[in-house]
Design a protein around this motif. Structure first.
Motif, PDB file in Angstrom:
ATOM      1  N   ASP A 133     -11.581  -9.728  12.068  1.00 51.23           N
ATOM      2  CA  ASP A 133     -11.716 -11.058  11.469  1.00 51.23           C
ATOM      3  C   ASP A 133     -10.466 -11.472  10.690  1.00 51.23           C
ATOM      4  OD1 ASP A 133     -13.141 -13.357  11.172  1.00 51.23           O
ATOM      5  OD2 ASP A 133     -14.562 -12.591   9.684  1.00 51.23           O
ATOM      6  N   LEU A 134      -9.369 -10.706  10.847  1.00 52.72           N
ATOM      7  CA  LEU A 134      -8.162 -10.994  10.093  1.00 52.72           C
ATOM      8  C   LEU A 134      -6.960 -11.116  11.022  1.00 52.72           C
ATOM      9  CD1 LEU A 134      -8.540  -8.591   7.030  1.00 52.72           C
ATOM     10  CD2 LEU A 134      -8.966 -11.052   7.106  1.00 52.72           C
ATOM     11  N   PRO A 135      -6.003 -11.976  10.666  1.00 57.48           N
ATOM     12  CA  PRO A 135      -4.790 -12.082  11.484  1.00 57.48           C
ATOM     13  C   PRO A 135      -3.810 -10.962  11.128  1.00 57.48           C
ATOM     14  CG  PRO A 135      -4.651 -13.573   9.613  1.00 57.48           C
ATOM     15  CD  PRO A 135      -6.018 -12.924   9.538  1.00 57.48           C
ATOM     16  N   PRO A 136      -2.916 -10.614  12.033  1.00 55.73           N
ATOM     17  CA  PRO A 136      -1.831  -9.696  11.686  1.00 55.73           C
ATOM     18  C   PRO A 136      -0.800 -10.446  10.842  1.00 55.73           C
ATOM     19  CG  PRO A 136      -1.519 -10.482  13.897  1.00 55.73           C
ATOM     20  CD  PRO A 136      -2.839 -11.048  13.444  1.00 55.73           C
ATOM     21  N   PRO A 137       0.058  -9.730  10.121  1.00 54.98           N
ATOM     22  CA  PRO A 137       1.062 -10.422   9.310  1.00 54.98           C
ATOM     23  C   PRO A 137       2.145 -11.048  10.171  1.00 54.98           C
ATOM     24  CG  PRO A 137       1.439  -8.064   9.252  1.00 54.98           C
ATOM     25  CD  PRO A 137       0.146  -8.267   9.988  1.00 54.98           C
ATOM     26  N   ASN A 138       2.565 -12.246   9.828  1.00 58.24           N
ATOM     27  CA  ASN A 138       3.680 -12.862  10.550  1.00 58.24           C
ATOM     28  C   ASN A 138       5.016 -12.496   9.913  1.00 58.24           C
ATOM     29  OD1 ASN A 138       3.385 -14.665   8.223  1.00 58.24           O
ATOM     30  ND2 ASN A 138       4.795 -16.016   9.320  1.00 58.24           N
ATOM     31  N   ILE A 139       4.956 -11.935   8.684  1.00 62.39           N
ATOM     32  CA  ILE A 139       6.153 -11.446   8.004  1.00 62.39           C
ATOM     33  C   ILE A 139       5.699 -10.302   7.107  1.00 62.39           C
ATOM     34  CG2 ILE A 139       5.901 -13.136   6.132  1.00 62.39           C
ATOM     35  CD1 ILE A 139       8.916 -13.215   5.899  1.00 62.39           C
ATOM     36  N   GLU A 140       6.524  -9.274   7.007  1.00 62.40           N
ATOM     37  CA  GLU A 140       6.119  -8.101   6.235  1.00 62.40           C
ATOM     38  C   GLU A 140       7.348  -7.456   5.611  1.00 62.40           C
ATOM     39  OE1 GLU A 140       3.623  -3.895   6.834  1.00 62.40           O
ATOM     40  OE2 GLU A 140       4.456  -4.966   8.565  1.00 62.40           O
ATOM     41  N   LYS A 141       7.226  -7.078   4.331  1.00 62.01           N
ATOM     42  CA  LYS A 141       8.245  -6.269   3.664  1.00 62.01           C
ATOM     43  C   LYS A 141       7.522  -5.115   2.987  1.00 62.01           C
ATOM     44  CE  LYS A 141      12.322  -6.317   0.738  1.00 62.01           C
ATOM     45  NZ  LYS A 141      13.111  -5.656   1.790  1.00 62.01           N
ATOM     46  N   SER A 142       7.702  -3.930   3.515  1.00 67.84           N
ATOM     47  CA  SER A 142       6.947  -2.772   3.037  1.00 67.84           C
ATOM     48  C   SER A 142       7.718  -1.507   3.373  1.00 67.84           C
ATOM     49  CB  SER A 142       5.563  -2.732   3.694  1.00 67.84           C
ATOM     50  OG  SER A 142       4.872  -1.564   3.334  1.00 67.84           O
ATOM     51  N   GLU A 143       7.516  -0.504   2.581  1.00 67.06           N
ATOM     52  CA  GLU A 143       8.122   0.792   2.837  1.00 67.06           C
ATOM     53  C   GLU A 143       7.130   1.869   2.429  1.00 67.06           C
ATOM     54  OE1 GLU A 143      11.655   2.892   0.675  1.00 67.06           O
ATOM     55  OE2 GLU A 143      12.518   1.549   2.176  1.00 67.06           O
ATOM     56  N   GLY A 144       6.232   2.202   3.320  1.00 66.82           N
ATOM     57  CA  GLY A 144       5.278   3.265   3.042  1.00 66.82           C
ATOM     58  C   GLY A 144       3.962   2.822   2.463  1.00 66.82           C
ATOM     59  N   ALA A 145       3.689   1.513   2.413  1.00 67.13           N
ATOM     60  CA  ALA A 145       2.391   1.064   1.923  1.00 67.13           C
ATOM     61  C   ALA A 145       1.292   1.483   2.889  1.00 67.13           C
ATOM     62  CB  ALA A 145       2.381  -0.452   1.750  1.00 67.13           C
ATOM     63  N   ASN A 146       0.138   1.800   2.339  1.00 66.79           N
ATOM     64  CA  ASN A 146      -1.017   2.185   3.143  1.00 66.79           C
ATOM     65  C   ASN A 146      -1.956   0.998   3.311  1.00 66.79           C
ATOM     66  OD1 ASN A 146      -0.265   5.005   3.278  1.00 66.79           O
ATOM     67  ND2 ASN A 146      -0.851   5.134   1.126  1.00 66.79           N
ATOM     68  N   VAL A 147      -2.865   1.101   4.254  1.00 72.39           N
ATOM     69  CA  VAL A 147      -3.929   0.118   4.373  1.00 72.39           C
ATOM     70  C   VAL A 147      -4.984   0.425   3.318  1.00 72.39           C
ATOM     71  CG1 VAL A 147      -5.149   1.482   6.115  1.00 72.39           C
ATOM     72  CG2 VAL A 147      -5.587  -0.958   5.957  1.00 72.39           C
ATOM     73  N   ASP A 148      -5.574  -0.637   2.728  1.00 81.10           N
ATOM     74  CA  ASP A 148      -6.639  -0.399   1.751  1.00 81.10           C
ATOM     75  C   ASP A 148      -7.613  -1.563   1.734  1.00 81.10           C
ATOM     76  OD1 ASP A 148      -5.532  -2.425   0.167  1.00 81.10           O
ATOM     77  OD2 ASP A 148      -5.606  -1.241  -1.668  1.00 81.10           O
TER      78      ASP A 148
END
Length: 545
Positions: A133-148
């Motif tokens: 029920d959620l879209p994927p990100p169209n832009i992302e800045k992350s380094e090692g973040a987990n899903v929560d």
């Protein structure tokens, strides 16, 4: 701060207006606590250092997560939209004492589903990109973040898909991106985004203890309690035109407490960001944990929020009905802003600036059921705000603001800029009134100014009149001029004043360690440049006694 990627001098000046070229980060991870403390004290004793602080602990607000609804089959997800009371009209639905933000009605207004609007969710970890029920990100800045589950719930409020099952976000047509929380990364993301984007910052800082207000533990504060973060947010809003919503925090702390010495007084400093407080929907009053004070602009539901969810056992089809805290209020308000911006775009109003949208939401919002709008502000009504925005933007004068540094040193040069727009897209002209500074007037949307010499710290104002040929507005801001050792008066001799008319023969002034005596009538003629033994506005100066 890292400014290596700044491409232009104007971008650099924008960073300088918010002190972002004056911060340095020292890595103390390899130091013992005693060594780190000693270094901090050493820095504080250095006269060149104005401020030194350890980076506070970012707290991900996971106590707000709620519980998953595990009773639903993965093959048959119900339509939960009737339980999204926070999106419905202002009339409360029992057992609740508060209505919603009126987003369901707003969906009938063109653009109010957020088409074309970029929304960034910035939290410790990211949402479940594979949730059905959620879209994927169209832009992302992350380094090692987990899903929560926390960001999964936040993004579900904002932009869960419009379909026949699960939940529907406030702006299901918006583009959604993720930023792993980090102040420097916030700065970099702000430089990457276009004006008119929205950011929800679902993080708070743990400053325990805060002895000056009597808080011993769980001293959970809004992000702007940290000065570098505050300056980055101000740059993001005021220079980049990005709408920022941040959680007021879950510490039950009065931000107007005398111990803060006005740190949250927007008359002293206002980044332009919106603070989101939380109300208990079952009482209609401030939730017991929500921080509060006049700086909190808006509130929304702080409990019993239905939205998407995540767990390791069920990463793609989970929901909750108990998301809570200022965590849930924050994305609700971010979604409301995106709906307003989408409607503005669809109706040809262009990019609406943060200060205009903030004022609209406050003007059309509703207080707690006890009528108090000074504790956590008002709850937005997105439909009312959109209608007012559309009605108001007919042959309106320009709207804008001035961008000035908070303070400058006596006799220093600095940059001032006016950001303005015409709702009807008319060309604009500018006229500056900078009496007391050099130059005292100017045209164009930016001006390089030199501060006057002063004997003591003083506040002065600068104004810019913006005209579209039919309407004009005058924008005015105050700036503090800081006196510097060795400048100013010599004994009882007053400092030269750039804005004063000198017409008394023989009048003496001090300037840059010299005393000058008037020869001819003058105004805005610096004595060191316009002095001689004869024939000039000032006689040759003599050293201060």
């Amino acid at each position: 701060m890292d400014t290596a990627k700044v491409p232009t001098q104007e971008d650099l000046r924008a960073l300088q207006r918010h002190r972002l070229t004056r911060y340095f980060i020292i890595d103390t991870h390899q130091s013992s606590p005693a060594q780190a403390d000693a270094l901090a004290e050493q820095l504080k004793q250095n006269p060149l250092v104005e401020y030194a602080e350890f980076e506070p602990r970012a707290e991900g607000m996971h106590q707000d997560n709620g519980q998953p609804d595990a009773s639903v089959s993965r093959q048959s997800i119900p339509d939960y939209t009737p339980r999204q009371y926070y999106l419905q009209g202002p009339q409360p639905v029992p057992p609740y004492k508060i209505g919603g933000v009126n987003a369901v009605e707003a969906r009938s207004i063109p653009g109010a589903k957020g088409a074309g609007i970029q929304v960034i969710s910035s939290e410790i970890d990211h949402w479940a990109y594979d949730h059905v029920d959620l879209p994927p990100p169209n832009i992302e800045k992350s380094e090692g973040a987990n899903v929560d589950e926390h960001d999964t719930a936040s993004v579900g409020i904002i932009a869960s898909k419009e379909n026949n099952f699960g939940t529907t976000g406030i702006v299901p047509d918006a583009r959604v991106g993720y930023l792993e929380w980090d102040p420097e990364w916030l700065l970099q993301m702000a430089q990457q985004l276009a004006s008119g984007a929205v950011m929800q910052l679902g993080v708070q800082y743990d400053y325990s203890p805060i002895n000056k207000i009597g808080c011993i533990e769980d001293c959970l504060m809004p992000l702007e309690y940290n000065t570098p973060t505050r300056d980055i947010i101000a740059y993001t809003v005021k220079e980049r035109g990005i709408h920022v919503v941040l959680a007021a925090g879950n510490g039950n702390i009065n931000l107007d407490h005398p111990g803060f010495d006005g740190e949250f007084d927007r008359n002293r400093f206002d980044s332009g960001a919106l603070y989101a407080g939380a109300v208990d929907p079952k009482t209609g009053l401030r939730a017991s944990y929500s921080n509060y004070g006049k700086r909190v602009d808006l509130f929304s539901w702080g409990a019993n929020v239905t939205t998407t969810y995540w767990s390791e056992e069920n990463p793609t089809t989970l929901y909750t009905h108990t998301y809570a805290g200022t965590s849930s209020a924050n994305p609700i308000i971010a979604g409301v802003i995106a709906a307003l911006l989408g409607a503005a775009h669809a109706h040809g109003l262009g990019i609406r600036p943060p200060w205009e949208i903030n004022a609209l939401l406050v003007a059309t919002g509703r207080p707690q059921i006890n009528g108090n709008d000074n504790e956590i502000g008002v709850q937005p009504n997105v439909t009312a705000a959109i209608k007012k925005m559309l009605a108001d933007n007919t042959d309106l004068p320009p709207a804008g603001r001035l961008a000035l540094p908070e303070e400058v040193k006596s006799d220093d040069t600095f940059e001032a800029r006016v950001y303005a727009e015409s709702p009807s897209q008319k060309p604009l002209t500018y006229h500056w009134d900078s009496a007391g500074f050099i130059p005292p007037e100017g045209t164009g949307d930016r001006l390089s100014l030199r501060a006057p010499l002063v004997d003591a710290d003083v506040q002065m104002s600068i104004a810019a009149t913006v005209s579209d040929g039919t309407h004009a507005i005058t924008l005015r801001e105050t700036i503090t001029i800081k006196a510097q050792p060795g400048q100013g008066n010599c004994g009882n001799t007053l400092a030269w004043d750039a804005g004063k008319t000198y017409s008394t023969s023989g009048e003496t002034v001090s300037y840059k360690g010299m005393v000058y005596k008037q020869n001819y009538w003058s105004i805005n003629k610096p004595p060191d440049e316009y002095s001689a033994d004869y024939g000039k506005e000032w006689f040759t100066g003599t050293p201060c006694p």
